[in-house]
Design a protein around this motif. Sequence first.
Motif, PDB file in Angstrom:
ATOM      1  N   LEU A  96       0.825  -1.206   0.000  1.00 57.10           N
ATOM      2  CA  LEU A  96       0.000   0.000   0.000  1.00 57.10           C
ATOM      3  C   LEU A  96       0.861   1.259   0.000  1.00 57.10           C
ATOM      4  O   LEU A  96       0.474   2.280  -0.572  1.00 57.10           O
ATOM      5  CB  LEU A  96      -0.946  -0.005   1.206  1.00 57.10           C
ATOM      6  CG  LEU A  96      -2.003  -1.110   1.204  1.00 57.10           C
ATOM      7  CD1 LEU A  96      -2.866  -1.036   2.461  1.00 57.10           C
ATOM      8  CD2 LEU A  96      -2.887  -1.012  -0.038  1.00 57.10           C
ATOM      9  N   ILE A  97       2.036   1.177   0.636  1.00 52.33           N
ATOM     10  CA  ILE A  97       2.980   2.295   0.575  1.00 52.33           C
ATOM     11  C   ILE A  97       3.397   2.536  -0.872  1.00 52.33           C
ATOM     12  O   ILE A  97       3.438   3.681  -1.343  1.00 52.33           O
ATOM     13  CB  ILE A  97       4.212   2.008   1.456  1.00 52.33           C
ATOM     14  CG1 ILE A  97       3.825   2.002   2.947  1.00 52.33           C
ATOM     15  CG2 ILE A  97       5.315   3.052   1.202  1.00 52.33           C
ATOM     16  CD1 ILE A  97       4.940   1.533   3.870  1.00 52.33           C
ATOM     17  N   GLU A  98       3.685   1.463  -1.585  1.00 53.28           N
ATOM     18  CA  GLU A  98       4.069   1.584  -2.995  1.00 53.28           C
ATOM     19  C   GLU A  98       2.923   2.161  -3.817  1.00 53.28           C
ATOM     20  O   GLU A  98       3.141   3.013  -4.701  1.00 53.28           O
ATOM     21  CB  GLU A  98       4.476   0.211  -3.541  1.00 53.28           C
ATOM     22  CG  GLU A  98       5.247   0.253  -4.850  1.00 53.28           C
ATOM     23  CD  GLU A  98       4.360   0.234  -6.068  1.00 53.28           C
ATOM     24  OE1 GLU A  98       4.832   0.629  -7.157  1.00 53.28           O
ATOM     25  OE2 GLU A  98       3.184  -0.175  -5.961  1.00 53.28           O
ATOM     26  N   GLU A  99       1.707   1.746  -3.525  1.00 56.23           N
ATOM     27  CA  GLU A  99       0.539   2.275  -4.226  1.00 56.23           C
ATOM     28  C   GLU A  99       0.406   3.778  -4.015  1.00 56.23           C
ATOM     29  O   GLU A  99       0.051   4.526  -4.927  1.00 56.23           O
ATOM     30  CB  GLU A  99      -0.715   1.557  -3.719  1.00 56.23           C
ATOM     31  CG  GLU A  99      -2.026   2.019  -4.334  1.00 56.23           C
ATOM     32  CD  GLU A  99      -3.212   1.309  -3.715  1.00 56.23           C
ATOM     33  OE1 GLU A  99      -4.127   1.998  -3.207  1.00 56.23           O
ATOM     34  OE2 GLU A  99      -3.222   0.059  -3.723  1.00 56.23           O
ATOM     35  N   CYS A 100       0.726   4.214  -2.807  1.00 55.57           N
ATOM     36  CA  CYS A 100       0.578   5.627  -2.454  1.00 55.57           C
ATOM     37  C   CYS A 100       1.688   6.498  -3.045  1.00 55.57           C
ATOM     38  O   CYS A 100       1.433   7.630  -3.462  1.00 55.57           O
ATOM     39  CB  CYS A 100       0.554   5.752  -0.929  1.00 55.57           C
ATOM     40  SG  CYS A 100       0.252   7.409  -0.313  1.00 55.57           S
ATOM     41  N   TYR A 101       2.921   5.959  -3.105  1.00 55.62           N
ATOM     42  CA  TYR A 101       4.071   6.794  -3.465  1.00 55.62           C
ATOM     43  C   TYR A 101       4.738   6.403  -4.786  1.00 55.62           C
ATOM     44  O   TYR A 101       5.797   6.954  -5.120  1.00 55.62           O
ATOM     45  CB  TYR A 101       5.120   6.740  -2.344  1.00 55.62           C
ATOM     46  CG  TYR A 101       4.678   7.398  -1.062  1.00 55.62           C
ATOM     47  CD1 TYR A 101       4.648   8.785  -0.929  1.00 55.62           C
ATOM     48  CD2 TYR A 101       4.287   6.629   0.037  1.00 55.62           C
ATOM     49  CE1 TYR A 101       4.251   9.395   0.248  1.00 55.62           C
ATOM     50  CE2 TYR A 101       3.884   7.225   1.222  1.00 55.62           C
ATOM     51  CZ  TYR A 101       3.863   8.607   1.325  1.00 55.62           C
ATOM     52  OH  TYR A 101       3.464   9.206   2.506  1.00 55.62           O
ATOM     53  N   ARG A 102       4.149   5.511  -5.537  1.00 53.17           N
ATOM     54  CA  ARG A 102       4.819   5.003  -6.742  1.00 53.17           C
ATOM     55  C   ARG A 102       5.147   6.092  -7.757  1.00 53.17           C
ATOM     56  O   ARG A 102       6.091   5.949  -8.545  1.00 53.17           O
ATOM     57  CB  ARG A 102       3.963   3.928  -7.418  1.00 53.17           C
ATOM     58  CG  ARG A 102       2.637   4.428  -7.952  1.00 53.17           C
ATOM     59  CD  ARG A 102       1.864   3.348  -8.707  1.00 53.17           C
ATOM     60  NE  ARG A 102       1.649   2.141  -7.929  1.00 53.17           N
ATOM     61  CZ  ARG A 102       0.605   1.327  -8.089  1.00 53.17           C
ATOM     62  NH1 ARG A 102      -0.333   1.617  -8.993  1.00 53.17           N
ATOM     63  NH2 ARG A 102       0.497   0.248  -7.354  1.00 53.17           N
ATOM     64  N   ASP A 103       4.382   7.182  -7.752  1.00 47.06           N
ATOM     65  CA  ASP A 103       4.609   8.236  -8.739  1.00 47.06           C
ATOM     66  C   ASP A 103       5.694   9.224  -8.323  1.00 47.06           C
ATOM     67  O   ASP A 103       6.102  10.061  -9.137  1.00 47.06           O
ATOM     68  CB  ASP A 103       3.308   8.998  -9.002  1.00 47.06           C
ATOM     69  CG  ASP A 103       2.250   8.142  -9.688  1.00 47.06           C
ATOM     70  OD1 ASP A 103       2.635   7.208 -10.407  1.00 47.06           O
ATOM     71  OD2 ASP A 103       1.051   8.401  -9.484  1.00 47.06           O
ATOM     72  N   VAL A 104       6.165   9.147  -7.070  1.00 46.65           N
ATOM     73  CA  VAL A 104       7.120  10.152  -6.597  1.00 46.65           C
ATOM     74  C   VAL A 104       8.440   9.550  -6.103  1.00 46.65           C
ATOM     75  O   VAL A 104       9.377  10.287  -5.800  1.00 46.65           O
ATOM     76  CB  VAL A 104       6.510  11.036  -5.485  1.00 46.65           C
ATOM     77  CG1 VAL A 104       5.405  11.911  -6.060  1.00 46.65           C
ATOM     78  CG2 VAL A 104       5.996  10.197  -4.325  1.00 46.65           C
ATOM     79  N   VAL A 105       8.512   8.209  -6.007  1.00 48.14           N
ATOM     80  CA  VAL A 105       9.780   7.566  -5.640  1.00 48.14           C
ATOM     81  C   VAL A 105      10.159   6.551  -6.713  1.00 48.14           C
ATOM     82  O   VAL A 105       9.327   6.167  -7.539  1.00 48.14           O
ATOM     83  CB  VAL A 105       9.703   6.887  -4.255  1.00 48.14           C
ATOM     84  CG1 VAL A 105       9.335   7.893  -3.177  1.00 48.14           C
ATOM     85  CG2 VAL A 105       8.744   5.707  -4.255  1.00 48.14           C
ATOM     86  N   ASP A 106      11.398   6.128  -6.693  1.00 44.75           N
ATOM     87  CA  ASP A 106      11.898   5.212  -7.716  1.00 44.75           C
ATOM     88  C   ASP A 106      11.796   3.753  -7.307  1.00 44.75           C
ATOM     89  O   ASP A 106      11.836   2.869  -8.161  1.00 44.75           O
ATOM     90  CB  ASP A 106      13.357   5.560  -8.033  1.00 44.75           C
ATOM     91  CG  ASP A 106      13.494   6.989  -8.531  1.00 44.75           C
ATOM     92  OD1 ASP A 106      13.087   7.254  -9.676  1.00 44.75           O
ATOM     93  OD2 ASP A 106      13.974   7.844  -7.767  1.00 44.75           O
ATOM     94  N   CYS A 107      11.678   3.511  -6.008  1.00 45.99           N
ATOM     95  CA  CYS A 107      11.647   2.134  -5.530  1.00 45.99           C
ATOM     96  C   CYS A 107      11.090   2.092  -4.121  1.00 45.99           C
ATOM     97  O   CYS A 107      11.403   2.959  -3.299  1.00 45.99           O
ATOM     98  CB  CYS A 107      13.057   1.553  -5.564  1.00 45.99           C
ATOM     99  SG  CYS A 107      13.229  -0.062  -4.791  1.00 45.99           S
ATOM    100  N   VAL A 108      10.261   1.092  -3.847  1.00 43.90           N
ATOM    101  CA  VAL A 108       9.819   0.794  -2.487  1.00 43.90           C
ATOM    102  C   VAL A 108      10.316  -0.598  -2.142  1.00 43.90           C
ATOM    103  O   VAL A 108      10.094  -1.551  -2.894  1.00 43.90           O
ATOM    104  CB  VAL A 108       8.283   0.849  -2.354  1.00 43.90           C
ATOM    105  CG1 VAL A 108       7.849   0.373  -0.962  1.00 43.90           C
ATOM    106  CG2 VAL A 108       7.762   2.260  -2.616  1.00 43.90           C
ATOM    107  N   ILE A 109      11.022  -0.709  -1.033  1.00 42.70           N
ATOM    108  CA  ILE A 109      11.491  -2.016  -0.576  1.00 42.70           C
ATOM    109  C   ILE A 109      10.421  -2.651   0.304  1.00 42.70           C
ATOM    110  O   ILE A 109       9.979  -2.053   1.289  1.00 42.70           O
ATOM    111  CB  ILE A 109      12.800  -1.896   0.212  1.00 42.70           C
ATOM    112  CG1 ILE A 109      13.910  -1.378  -0.685  1.00 42.70           C
ATOM    113  CG2 ILE A 109      13.190  -3.252   0.809  1.00 42.70           C
ATOM    114  CD1 ILE A 109      15.214  -1.134   0.045  1.00 42.70           C
ATOM    115  N   ASP A 110      10.008  -3.834  -0.068  1.00 43.65           N
ATOM    116  CA  ASP A 110       9.090  -4.612   0.759  1.00 43.65           C
ATOM    117  C   ASP A 110       9.944  -5.459   1.697  1.00 43.65           C
ATOM    118  O   ASP A 110      10.473  -6.497   1.328  1.00 43.65           O
ATOM    119  CB  ASP A 110       8.208  -5.504  -0.121  1.00 43.65           C
ATOM    120  CG  ASP A 110       7.236  -6.354   0.693  1.00 43.65           C
ATOM    121  OD1 ASP A 110       7.340  -6.359   1.940  1.00 43.65           O
ATOM    122  OD2 ASP A 110       6.378  -7.020   0.087  1.00 43.65           O
TER     123      ASP A 110
END
Length: 202
Positions: free
Chosen positions: A157-171
């Motif tokens: 859900l963090i990735e869903e929220c910030y996918r347009d403003v960061v390059d990568c979300v680590i799960d």
Amino acid sequence: MIVRIYSDNPNKREISQVADILRGGGVIIYPTDTLYAFACDMNNADAVKRIAKIKGLDPETALFSIVCGSISQISNFTTINNATYKMLKGCLPGPFTFIFKGGKELPGMLKRRKQVGVRIPDNSIAQAIVAEIGRPILSSSIPINEDEVEYCTNPELIEECYRDVVDCVIDGGMGGTEPSTIIDCTGDEPVEKRKGKGILID
């Protein structure tokens, strides 16, 4: 982009991939021992400004933290007396942010800061990233929405929220909601400025 990394055994290939993103000026979201946080190369002014913009902060005055790999690495950027060193040794790695006076030793935009926060999270993923990139990273926790806590704890859900403003979300698994304990070390004696997950032991 979301990258799955297991905290009990971080895979070097994925860690290298994340480090390359940071070296290239990217912004990531990664797990710590407290909250998920934004991170970038602390030497890259444009990346620092990106994090400030995401959080709605002034990049010239925002109090970011730098995540180090060791106390000796912290000492490259500030002066640590014997009593403070003993305290750091007893608390780190752990859920603490220590505030020190800034100085010319700090890189890039951070040189103008009067104060800087330092952390060594007790999280193997965070430590592996710092080790791979070879220097500290700049870090700032993602905002906590108490009405929708899952958007700051669930990496998908963090990735869903910030996918347009960061390059990568680590799960790296589910995150927490309790921030670090902040200890101000800029005066003669350390002062607890915010009570968080970390507990000081005398």
